[in-house]
Design an enzyme around this catalytic site. Structure first.
Site, mmCIF file in Angstrom:
data_model
loop_
_atom_site.group_PDB
_atom_site.id
_atom_site.type_symbol
_atom_site.label_atom_id
_atom_site.label_comp_id
_atom_site.label_asym_id
_atom_site.label_seq_id
_atom_site.Cartn_x
_atom_site.Cartn_y
_atom_site.Cartn_z
ATOM 1 N N ARG A 98 0.834 -1.215 0.000
ATOM 2 C CA ARG A 98 0.000 0.000 0.000
ATOM 3 C C ARG A 98 0.865 1.260 0.000
ATOM 4 N NH1 ARG A 98 -2.686 -3.677 -0.957
ATOM 5 N NH2 ARG A 98 -4.668 -4.292 -0.004
ATOM 6 N N SER A 116 -11.186 -1.016 2.976
ATOM 7 C CA SER A 116 -10.421 -1.279 4.207
ATOM 8 C C SER A 116 -9.997 0.050 4.815
ATOM 9 C CB SER A 116 -9.173 -2.087 3.897
ATOM 10 O OG SER A 116 -9.536 -3.263 3.233
ATOM 11 N N GLU A 149 -5.417 3.292 6.271
ATOM 12 C CA GLU A 149 -5.088 3.231 4.837
ATOM 13 C C GLU A 149 -5.750 4.408 4.113
ATOM 14 O OE1 GLU A 149 -5.762 -0.643 2.990
ATOM 15 O OE2 GLU A 149 -6.470 0.351 1.185
HETATM 16 C C1 LIG Z 1 -15.493 -0.961 -1.439
HETATM 17 C C2 LIG Z 1 -14.019 -0.638 -1.589
HETATM 18 C C3 LIG Z 1 -13.118 -1.674 -1.758
HETATM 19 C C4 LIG Z 1 -11.751 -1.412 -1.905
HETATM 20 N N1 LIG Z 1 -10.887 -2.461 -2.065
HETATM 21 C C5 LIG Z 1 -9.571 -2.237 -2.217
HETATM 22 C C6 LIG Z 1 -8.672 -3.331 -2.407
HETATM 23 O O1 LIG Z 1 -9.051 -4.485 -2.460
HETATM 24 N N2 LIG Z 1 -7.346 -3.050 -2.548
HETATM 25 C C7 LIG Z 1 -6.871 -1.761 -2.522
HETATM 26 O O2 LIG Z 1 -5.654 -1.582 -2.652
HETATM 27 N N3 LIG Z 1 -7.713 -0.713 -2.355
HETATM 28 C C8 LIG Z 1 -9.030 -0.909 -2.187
HETATM 29 N N4 LIG Z 1 -9.898 0.141 -2.007
HETATM 30 C C9 LIG Z 1 -9.351 1.511 -1.934
HETATM 31 C C10 LIG Z 1 -9.425 2.298 -3.262
HETATM 32 O O3 LIG Z 1 -10.348 1.728 -4.136
HETATM 33 C C11 LIG Z 1 -8.063 2.363 -3.950
HETATM 34 O O4 LIG Z 1 -7.121 2.978 -3.105
HETATM 35 C C12 LIG Z 1 -8.135 3.146 -5.272
HETATM 36 O O5 LIG Z 1 -6.920 3.058 -5.969
HETATM 37 C C13 LIG Z 1 -8.466 4.618 -5.029
HETATM 38 O O6 LIG Z 1 -8.770 5.147 -6.293
HETATM 39 P P1 LIG Z 1 -9.520 6.528 -6.444
HETATM 40 O O7 LIG Z 1 -9.491 6.899 -7.877
HETATM 41 O O8 LIG Z 1 -10.825 6.491 -5.791
HETATM 42 O O9 LIG Z 1 -8.493 7.475 -5.649
HETATM 43 P P2 LIG Z 1 -8.820 8.696 -4.672
HETATM 44 O O10 LIG Z 1 -9.496 8.196 -3.451
HETATM 45 O O11 LIG Z 1 -9.465 9.804 -5.406
HETATM 46 O O12 LIG Z 1 -7.333 9.136 -4.287
HETATM 47 C C14 LIG Z 1 -6.513 8.300 -3.506
HETATM 48 C C15 LIG Z 1 -5.140 8.979 -3.378
HETATM 49 O O13 LIG Z 1 -4.506 8.985 -4.649
HETATM 50 C C16 LIG Z 1 -4.195 10.323 -5.055
HETATM 51 N N5 LIG Z 1 -4.452 10.374 -6.505
HETATM 52 C C17 LIG Z 1 -5.595 10.028 -7.150
HETATM 53 N N6 LIG Z 1 -5.438 10.168 -8.489
HETATM 54 C C18 LIG Z 1 -4.167 10.627 -8.681
HETATM 55 C C19 LIG Z 1 -3.403 10.998 -9.819
HETATM 56 N N7 LIG Z 1 -3.899 10.926 -11.070
HETATM 57 N N8 LIG Z 1 -2.139 11.456 -9.611
HETATM 58 C C20 LIG Z 1 -1.599 11.530 -8.380
HETATM 59 N N9 LIG Z 1 -2.284 11.208 -7.258
HETATM 60 C C21 LIG Z 1 -3.539 10.767 -7.404
HETATM 61 C C22 LIG Z 1 -5.118 11.215 -4.258
HETATM 62 O O14 LIG Z 1 -4.551 12.499 -4.051
HETATM 63 C C23 LIG Z 1 -5.234 10.441 -2.946
HETATM 64 O O15 LIG Z 1 -4.140 10.718 -2.103
HETATM 65 C C24 LIG Z 1 -11.276 -0.088 -1.866
HETATM 66 C C25 LIG Z 1 -12.200 0.976 -1.702
HETATM 67 C C26 LIG Z 1 -13.555 0.695 -1.565
HETATM 68 C C27 LIG Z 1 -14.516 1.832 -1.421
#
Ligand SMILES: Cc1cc2nc3c(=O)[nH]c(=O)nc-3n(C[C@H](O)[C@H](O)[C@H](O)COP(=O)(O)OP(=O)(O)OC[C@H]3O[C@@H](n4cnc5c(N)ncnc54)[C@H](O)[C@@H]3O)c2cc1C
Length: 351
Positions: free
Chosen positions: A165, A236, A332
């Site tokens: 992570r 998580s 996380e």
């Molecule tokens: C139901 C559920 C299940 C999940 N299961 C998992 C899992 O199994 N494994 C796992 O690892 N995660 C999991 N996650 C967490 C999440 O889905 C991941 O971390 C995902 O990659 C976040 O993507 P996002 O586009 O929503 O990012 P955001 O929440 O919008 O951003 C997350 C971080 O990334 C940064 N960021 C976003 N886009 C960019 C970019 N283009 N450039 C630079 N920085 C950026 C943001 O500033 C922030 O710090 C889960 C979440 C949910 C709600």
């Protein structure tokens, strides 16, 4: 186009109400010069800047007093060599759609990471992982724009310093690195990764296909995890803690059934969800936020939770686990305050 005084509720999977002073939708590369003008203005006015993807790993702790850039860059390009496929994907593409499209086109290798919410550009940031695989296993390179200089750079997978992570994109030096696209390399000699957790039940004979793994992952995840579209959550909430062997031995003497995963460096990874469950915290509620009844690792918004409800609940869970097991849980989910990233301890100090 820039929006002002804009609600962030539709842009975070916790569905927490918060506002941002400015919101810029970055849809294509021709907007880079315009974006850089807004960045310059924000810096001159001492305003914070936040990069946002799908908002599924974020808790907005209060209104954001600056500029949020919502990354919506699209596009998928596939090339192939004799041995592999190379996919160059815009940072705003939906991750699960990419996985699904790949499986449908017979491009295998991402199936274990199906149904992870969010967009492609966020996947390298915390090196998303599930069912024994991680983003890094498919990553060839990551392109980003440095918002200070406006320059585009590309990092190889090795340079991204991926960990559990974790990646270089979480370090302060990369705070202003906006990921624009990622390149994935998927081997044509596909090997199933099906020995992890619930996937263990799948037949591991030669007949197993990536599509079967994809379907199993989708089914298990849909049964196990609350759908953010129906029940606000960010997956998580805490990372699985990694502790030293002595503490793991002490805990195992008291709880012989405790899940534990020895690591290469001699430390031991524990399951945060198991610890929270053992502390009898499933269903524990503060205001409109509660620990999910089926998944102790997931904190949910029951409909009207405020950020403060979630923060207080997270603090209670962390402190209870600390008292009962002497294990410190780290969140996380990224905590975003009025002027940028913060953390649980900082936010609780001001409550
Ligand atoms: C139901 C559920 C299940 C999940 N299961 C998992 C899992 O199994 N494994 C796992 O690892 N995660 C999991 N996650 C967490 C999440 O889905 C991941 O971390 C995902 O990659 C976040 O993507 P996002 O586009 O929503 O990012 P955001 O929440 O919008 O951003 C997350 C971080 O990334 C940064 N960021 C976003 N886009 C960019 C970019 N283009 N450039 C630079 N920085 C950026 C943001 O500033 C922030 O710090 C889960 C979440 C949910 C709600």
């Amino acid at each position: 186009m820039i929006e002002t005084n804009c609600s962030l509720k539709p842009f975070n999977s916790f569905a927490i109400e918060a506002k941002t002073e400015q919101l810029f939708h970055l849809k294509n590369r021709t907007q880079f010069p315009e974006l850089l003008v807004h960045i310059k203005q924000a810096i001159e006015n001492n305003k914070p800047i936040l990069i946002l993807g799908g908002g599924s790993n974020i808790l907005f702790c209060e209104n954001f007093a600056g500029l949020i850039i919502k990354v919506e860059l699209s596009g998928v390009e596939v090339t192939e060599s004799e041995s592999s496929y190379l996919l160059t994907v815009g940072a705003g593409e939906n991750w699960h759609k990419l996985v699904t499209d790949c499986i449908e086109q017979g491009i295998d290798g991402l199936e274990n990471l199906a149904l992870i919410p969010g967009v492609v550009g966020a996947a390298p940031v915390q090196n998303i992982g599930a069912y024994g695989t991680e983003f890094k296993d498919a990553c060839e390179s990551v392109e980003y724009i440095d918002l200070d200089s406006g320059q585009l750079h590309t990092l190889s997978a090795e340079q991204c310093l991926f960990g559990y992570r974790d990646s270089i994109f979480k370090t302060p030096a990369f705070k202003n690195a906006l990921i624009t696209q990622v390149t994935l390399k998927l081997s044509k000699k596909w090997q199933p990764q099906s020995r992890y957790g619930a996937l263990n039940n799948l037949k591991t004979d030669e007949q197993i296909t990536a599509k079967q793994i994809y379907q199993s992952v989708c089914q298990i995840r849909s049964e196990k995890l609350p759908d953010p579209a129906k029940l606000g959550n960010a997956g998580s909430f805490f990372k699985n803690p990694v502790v030293n062997q002595d503490l793991a031995d002490t805990l195992l003497a008291l709880h012989p059934k405790m899940p534990n995963y020895p690591q290469a460096d001699g430390k031991v990874k524990l399951a945060a969800g198991w610890l929270i469950d053992q502390a009898s915290l499933k269903g524990h509620q503060i205001g409109g936020a509660s620990v999910h009844q089926q998944q102790a690792l997931v904190l949910i918004n029951q409909g009207d939770a405020t950020a403060l409800d979630v923060v207080k609940l997270a603090g209670f869970v962390r402190d209870t686990v600390q008292q009962q097991f002497a294990v410190e849980l780290q969140h996380e989910v990224r905590f975003i305050g009025a002027v940028g990233e913060t953390n649980l301890s900082e936010v609780l100090k001001n409550v």
